[in-house]
Design a protein around this motif. Structure first.
Motif, short mmCIF file in Angstrom:
data_model
loop_
_atom_site.label_atom_id
_atom_site.label_comp_id
_atom_site.label_asym_id
_atom_site.label_seq_id
_atom_site.Cartn_x
_atom_site.Cartn_y
_atom_site.Cartn_z
N SER A 65 0.85 -1.19 0.00
CA SER A 65 0.00 0.00 0.00
C SER A 65 0.89 1.25 0.00
O SER A 65 2.07 1.19 0.34
N ALA A 103 0.72 3.65 2.05
CA ALA A 103 1.11 3.92 3.44
C ALA A 103 2.31 3.07 3.83
O ALA A 103 3.24 3.55 4.50
N GLU A 104 2.32 1.81 3.40
CA GLU A 104 3.45 0.92 3.71
C GLU A 104 4.72 1.43 3.05
O GLU A 104 5.80 1.45 3.66
N ALA A 140 5.37 4.53 2.19
CA ALA A 140 5.77 5.76 2.87
C ALA A 140 6.48 5.45 4.18
O ALA A 140 7.51 6.06 4.49
N ARG A 141 5.94 4.51 4.97
CA ARG A 141 6.59 4.13 6.23
C ARG A 141 8.01 3.62 6.00
O ARG A 141 8.94 3.98 6.69
#
Length: 78
Positions: A65, A67-68, A70-71
């Protein structure tokens, strides 16, 4: 012989070349991409996106994802 089979055969042959020959071939191939028309460029990216979607759908590729991603990027920058 199909185009994909021809490409796989060429790829195998290219990868068996010595390093300097592979580098020279890669350079010439990259240069040839600069001569691609806008329509050809769009077609090539369309084909690439279809291949990537097929790989993701088949499970051959791991997806992540936004978000993953970005993390992970943030953790790599720390």
């Amino acid at each position: 012989m199909s185009a994909s089979r021809d490409v796989k055969e060429l790829e195998a042959q290219a990868l068996s070349l010595p390093l300097d020959a592979r580098a020279s071939l890669a350079h010439r191939l990259l240069q040839s991409l600069e001569e691609v028309s806008e329509a050809e460029y769009e077609w090539l990216w369309g084909e690439e996106s279809l291949c990537r979607a097929a790989e993701a759908d088949s499970g051959r590729t791991r997806t992540a994802s936004g978000a993953e991603v970005a993390r992970k990027a943030i953790s790599l920058l720390r």
